[in-house]
Design an enzyme around this catalytic site. Sequence first.
Site, PDB file in Angstrom:
ATOM      1  N   SER A   1     121.446  26.740  33.537  1.00  0.00           N
ATOM      2  CA  SER A   1     121.661  26.632  32.094  1.00  0.00           C
ATOM      3  C   SER A   1     120.547  27.309  31.309  1.00  0.00           C
ATOM      4  CB  SER A   1     121.726  25.154  31.706  1.00  0.00           C
ATOM      5  OG  SER A   1     121.662  24.976  30.304  1.00  0.00           O
TER       6      SER A   1
ATOM      7  N   TYR B   1     117.403  17.486  31.432  1.00  0.00           N
ATOM      8  CA  TYR B   1     118.482  18.307  31.978  1.00  0.00           C
ATOM      9  C   TYR B   1     117.961  19.700  32.354  1.00  0.00           C
ATOM     10  CZ  TYR B   1     122.822  21.096  31.832  1.00  0.00           C
ATOM     11  OH  TYR B   1     123.858  21.958  32.115  1.00  0.00           O
TER      12      TYR B   1
ATOM     13  N   LYS C   1     117.719  21.329  36.157  1.00  0.00           N
ATOM     14  CA  LYS C   1     118.334  22.613  36.514  1.00  0.00           C
ATOM     15  C   LYS C   1     117.292  23.565  37.101  1.00  0.00           C
ATOM     16  CE  LYS C   1     122.726  22.231  35.337  1.00  0.00           C
ATOM     17  NZ  LYS C   1     123.830  22.403  36.310  1.00  0.00           N
TER      18      LYS C   1
END
Length: 350
Positions: free
Chosen positions: A126, A154, A158
Amino acid sequence: MRIVITGGFGFLGRQVADRLLETRTFRGVPIDRLVLADRFVQADAPTAADPLVDIVQGDLTDRLDDLFAEPVDVLIHLASAVSAECEADFDLGMSANVDGTRALLEAARAQSVAGGPTARVVFSSSVAVYGSDPALPLPPVVSESTLPTPRSSYGTQKLVCEQLIADYTRRGFVDGRVTRLMTVSVRPGKPNAAASGFLSCIIREPLAGLPATCPVRPDLRVALASPRRTVEGILRVAEAERGEGPGRLNGGVPVNLPALTVTVAEMLATLRRVAGDAVADLVTIAPDRDVEAIVGSWPAVFDNARADVLGLEADPSFESVVRDYLEDHSDAVVADALLTARPARPAPID
């Protein structure tokens, strides 16, 4: 050729599966089995009825034996807990994103060490791996050489997975490929728990005749990609040969998929231009500091040179993104909005 898609019944998983089932090949080789793995399965989906498709339902870490019961040639790993979800529940994000990815890599490693095929592992990372740290602000234009400094759990998760995949690839356990996805807009269906979910909601809900709230200031710039371009990018990176030259994947560095840079104000102006005032007026601006802190930390302008080598291009405009949505999901658009949004037919030539 046996391909496994994790998150196979999620939005992107279904799109990738549909594209593979259209061609029924991967790099020119016929697909023998396409395995869709997910916690939640839509048994009545057309994809599920295809004779090439097998379904594995449940938590990934509980179903690894089923996924690797036969050799896995390609593993497209799309399953993930999303941004706001991970910020609200740290343990969920670590379990779903880091622990689940490592378990998959270990299963692929065991297959390779036992003399089976070296799985081609395609990971959906991402734009959230980047963040503007006060001590090291992001440059005006971001590329794969920009140091990732995530500002969310998050994004950190990732990035951890990216590094694991790089090392498993260096050691020869897998053939890893990492795509860094831009925010996908416009997504169909119901809102999800992603911090960036509003970038679909402010278009999708008004087109369906429903109110929507925009939680960021209108001048915020964001990097977007349509579902069509995102799926194209995932599969192009998955199928690319390694090496130098056009169409080839150079080294093990992640690929930032091409980005369309727009402001939220430009998105809303496009909605007004395409669908009319009554539709656009369904959007209310109500800033949320938590959402803006996450989304505002992501870069908005990218150097797409690495994607260019693979023949990938950004969407030409946000209007094209909206019109793609209208074409692909006309059943989710109220009649008045759809009628307004249709381009005028040219006058007949005498």
